[in-house]
Design a protein around this motif. Structure first.
Motif, PDB file in Angstrom:
ATOM      1  N   ASP A 237      17.224  -4.076  -4.082  1.00 38.06           N
ATOM      2  CA  ASP A 237      16.193  -3.166  -4.665  1.00 38.06           C
ATOM      3  C   ASP A 237      15.061  -3.241  -3.490  1.00 38.06           C
ATOM      4  OD1 ASP A 237      15.091  -5.647  -5.111  1.00 38.06           O
ATOM      5  OD2 ASP A 237      15.026  -5.434  -7.070  1.00 38.06           O
ATOM      6  N   THR A 238      14.279  -2.346  -3.891  1.00 41.56           N
ATOM      7  CA  THR A 238      12.907  -2.338  -3.348  1.00 41.56           C
ATOM      8  C   THR A 238      11.974  -3.199  -3.840  1.00 41.56           C
ATOM      9  OG1 THR A 238      13.027   0.090  -2.432  1.00 41.56           O
ATOM     10  CG2 THR A 238      10.578  -0.870  -2.462  1.00 41.56           C
ATOM     11  N   PHE A 239      11.729  -4.316  -3.541  1.00 44.54           N
ATOM     12  CA  PHE A 239      11.142  -5.381  -4.425  1.00 44.54           C
ATOM     13  C   PHE A 239       9.686  -5.162  -4.792  1.00 44.54           C
ATOM     14  CE2 PHE A 239       9.398  -9.793  -4.778  1.00 44.54           C
ATOM     15  CZ  PHE A 239      10.172 -10.042  -6.049  1.00 44.54           C
ATOM     16  N   VAL A 240       9.047  -4.685  -3.568  1.00 43.52           N
ATOM     17  CA  VAL A 240       7.563  -4.600  -3.703  1.00 43.52           C
ATOM     18  C   VAL A 240       7.662  -3.126  -2.891  1.00 43.52           C
ATOM     19  CG1 VAL A 240       5.430  -4.639  -2.581  1.00 43.52           C
ATOM     20  CG2 VAL A 240       6.736  -6.533  -2.989  1.00 43.52           C
ATOM     21  N   GLN A 241       7.090  -2.051  -4.048  1.00 47.03           N
ATOM     22  CA  GLN A 241       7.146  -0.437  -3.705  1.00 47.03           C
ATOM     23  C   GLN A 241       6.071  -0.149  -2.493  1.00 47.03           C
ATOM     24  OE1 GLN A 241       9.166   1.523  -5.320  1.00 47.03           O
ATOM     25  NE2 GLN A 241      10.081  -0.064  -6.395  1.00 47.03           N
ATOM     26  N   ALA A 242       6.469   0.912  -2.000  1.00 45.98           N
ATOM     27  CA  ALA A 242       5.486   1.242  -0.786  1.00 45.98           C
ATOM     28  C   ALA A 242       4.119   1.259  -1.167  1.00 45.98           C
ATOM     29  CB  ALA A 242       6.039   2.736  -0.470  1.00 45.98           C
ATOM     30  N   ASP A 258       3.568 -21.364  -5.509  1.00 41.18           N
ATOM     31  CA  ASP A 258       3.735 -21.189  -6.882  1.00 41.18           C
ATOM     32  C   ASP A 258       5.004 -20.278  -7.117  1.00 41.18           C
ATOM     33  OD1 ASP A 258       2.861 -18.958  -5.603  1.00 41.18           O
ATOM     34  OD2 ASP A 258       1.217 -18.549  -6.391  1.00 41.18           O
ATOM     35  N   GLY A 259       5.705 -19.999  -6.036  1.00 45.18           N
ATOM     36  CA  GLY A 259       6.829 -19.117  -6.292  1.00 45.18           C
ATOM     37  C   GLY A 259       6.795 -17.651  -6.282  1.00 45.18           C
ATOM     38  N   THR A 278       9.524 -10.488 -10.167  1.00 43.84           N
ATOM     39  CA  THR A 278       9.720  -8.963 -10.310  1.00 43.84           C
ATOM     40  C   THR A 278       9.282  -8.033  -9.201  1.00 43.84           C
ATOM     41  OG1 THR A 278       7.580  -9.003 -11.341  1.00 43.84           O
ATOM     42  CG2 THR A 278       9.214  -9.552 -12.773  1.00 43.84           C
ATOM     43  N   GLY A 279       8.289  -8.739  -8.460  1.00 46.07           N
ATOM     44  CA  GLY A 279       7.844  -8.068  -7.058  1.00 46.07           C
ATOM     45  C   GLY A 279       6.424  -7.231  -7.685  1.00 46.07           C
ATOM     46  N   ALA A 280       5.953  -7.307  -8.922  1.00 43.79           N
ATOM     47  CA  ALA A 280       5.017  -6.693  -9.245  1.00 43.79           C
ATOM     48  C   ALA A 280       3.521  -7.325  -8.808  1.00 43.79           C
ATOM     49  CB  ALA A 280       4.629  -6.983 -10.758  1.00 43.79           C
ATOM     50  N   PHE A 281       2.769  -6.330  -8.399  1.00 48.74           N
ATOM     51  CA  PHE A 281       1.438  -6.800  -7.623  1.00 48.74           C
ATOM     52  C   PHE A 281       0.405  -7.487  -8.600  1.00 48.74           C
ATOM     53  CE2 PHE A 281      -3.165  -5.688  -6.943  1.00 48.74           C
ATOM     54  CZ  PHE A 281      -3.088  -6.316  -5.580  1.00 48.74           C
ATOM     55  N   ILE A 282       0.167  -8.633  -8.040  1.00 44.10           N
ATOM     56  CA  ILE A 282      -0.613  -9.665  -8.843  1.00 44.10           C
ATOM     57  C   ILE A 282      -2.210  -9.397  -8.490  1.00 44.10           C
ATOM     58  CG2 ILE A 282      -1.156 -11.942  -9.448  1.00 44.10           C
ATOM     59  CD1 ILE A 282       1.680 -12.723  -8.621  1.00 44.10           C
ATOM     60  N   ASP A 283      -2.408  -9.820  -7.172  1.00 41.12           N
ATOM     61  CA  ASP A 283      -3.832  -9.424  -6.833  1.00 41.12           C
ATOM     62  C   ASP A 283      -3.972  -9.364  -5.081  1.00 41.12           C
ATOM     63  OD1 ASP A 283      -3.249 -12.153  -6.127  1.00 41.12           O
ATOM     64  OD2 ASP A 283      -4.582 -13.100  -7.726  1.00 41.12           O
ATOM     65  N   THR A 284      -5.140  -9.346  -4.899  1.00 39.63           N
ATOM     66  CA  THR A 284      -5.592  -9.372  -3.731  1.00 39.63           C
ATOM     67  C   THR A 284      -5.969 -10.838  -3.405  1.00 39.63           C
ATOM     68  OG1 THR A 284      -6.320  -7.030  -3.149  1.00 39.63           O
ATOM     69  CG2 THR A 284      -6.828  -8.446  -1.679  1.00 39.63           C
TER      70      THR A 284
END
Length: 338
Positions: A237-242, A258-259, A278-284
């Protein structure tokens, strides 16, 4: 019987008290190459707070830091792409130790990424397509040139950017200009196959194997992170989207303590953090320019296993004193009644 009861009561308390002040605590830090000001910056691995210029600008004639890796000796090795060399720094202080691999050693030209292999030797991508376009191997203790591990153009290798050894012991190299990941025999360097193929123009860059054993690849032009099966090379999959979280020109993804997944953006000049599952954005994690960051490049986590007394040390000592005092009192009472 009374002695058995004394041990049963006192020894666990003593052990508990001792644990309060002798337990070691490992402190990690995130190192970030600051390409445009020729330095390596250090940040707190939990908060992203700037700590210091771990390798000050130009230390050891560092010019254009790219690949970072911690060696078997726990020192930091940095590819100095603009001076064509590999520099070595003290892993605890950041002080310059030596030019580990001089420019042009074994034909080294424009070194990009580097990694220590299972044989404890150093492998470096030499990315200049006009002169080298190969992977070179150096003695892991002395820096002496051993051989051209992957010859120029082997398996259609073109602009080798990043490299990593897989769980199978083989070497994986991103071939940027052919949008592919190539696999080589980890002992001989012989070409095995094109392990994974990406969309044309993606420009495969930094790669790493994740905790799940799968391969993660950052793509410069596509501005995303792709995931491939670590055994077969099949696209997952595209783990982190464009552009997720503002991702712009991702350099090399790495997984933190922290994994989660950390990715530096060269043009966005920051470090972003994504959920490692999941590849979901957490933070900057590191904001643009923090601590003088200019041209966010390669990343590396480092650990300091120095024993640091816990804040509970004073309480632990009091607990230990109270425990020993109580044991003496108990012993006196037992003698008086016997």
């Amino acid at each position: 019987m009374r002695f058995f009861n004394f041990c049963q009561i006192s020894l666990p308390l003593i052990g508990f008290a001792l644990l309060g002040f002798i337990a070691p605590r490992a402190n990690a830090a995130l190192l970030v190459g600051s390409y445009n000001n020729n330095s390596v910056l250090r940040y707190d691995e939990k908060t992203g707070e700037f700590i210091d210029d771990f390798v000050p600008s130009g230390s050891g004639l560092l010019k254009g830091p790219t690949g970072l890796t911690i060696g078997p000796d726990n020192n930091l090795y940095v590819s100095s792409i603009l001076s064509g060399s590999v520099q070595r720094y003290d892993g605890k202080t950041g002080n310059f130790i030596s030019t580990f691999v001089p420019s042009l050693s074994g034909g080294l030209d424009t070194p990009e990424d580097l990694v220590f292999g299972p044989d404890s030797n150093l492998y470096v991508t030499s990315i200049n397509s006009r002169t080298s376009n190969s992977v070179l191997r150096y003695n892991g203790k002395t820096g002496a040139f051993i051989d051209t591990f992957v010859p120029s153009g082997s398996g259609r290798l073109s602009a080798p950017f990043s490299l990593s050894f897989g769980l199978d012991g083989n070497l994986y190299v991103s071939s940027t200009l052919t949008d592919s990941i190539l696999r080589y025999n980890g002992q001989t360097g012989a070409f095995i196959d094109t392990f994974a193929t990406e969309a044309k123009g993606s420009e495969a860059g930094g790669l790493t194997f994740g905790p799940d054993g799968n391969l993660y690849v950052a793509n410069f032009k596509a501005n995303n992170i792709l995931r491939f099966n670590g055994k077969t090379g099949a696209f997952i999959d595209t783990f982190v989207q464009a552009g997720s979280g503002g991702l712009n020109d991702p350099v090399k993804p790495i997984f933190g303590p922290d994994g989660n997944l950390y990715v530096s953006g060269l043009n966005s000049n920051n470090v972003l953090r994504y959920n490692g599952k999941t590849g979901a954005f957490i933070d900057t994690f590191i904001p643009a320019g923090l601590g003088g960051l200019n041209g966010a490049g390669f990343l590396a986590f480092t650990e300091d296993s120095t024993v640091i007394p816990e804040p509970r040390m004073g309480l632990a000592l009091l607990a230990l004193g109270a425990t020993l005092g109580a044991s003496k009192l108990l012993s006196r009472k037992q003698k008086a009644t016997s």
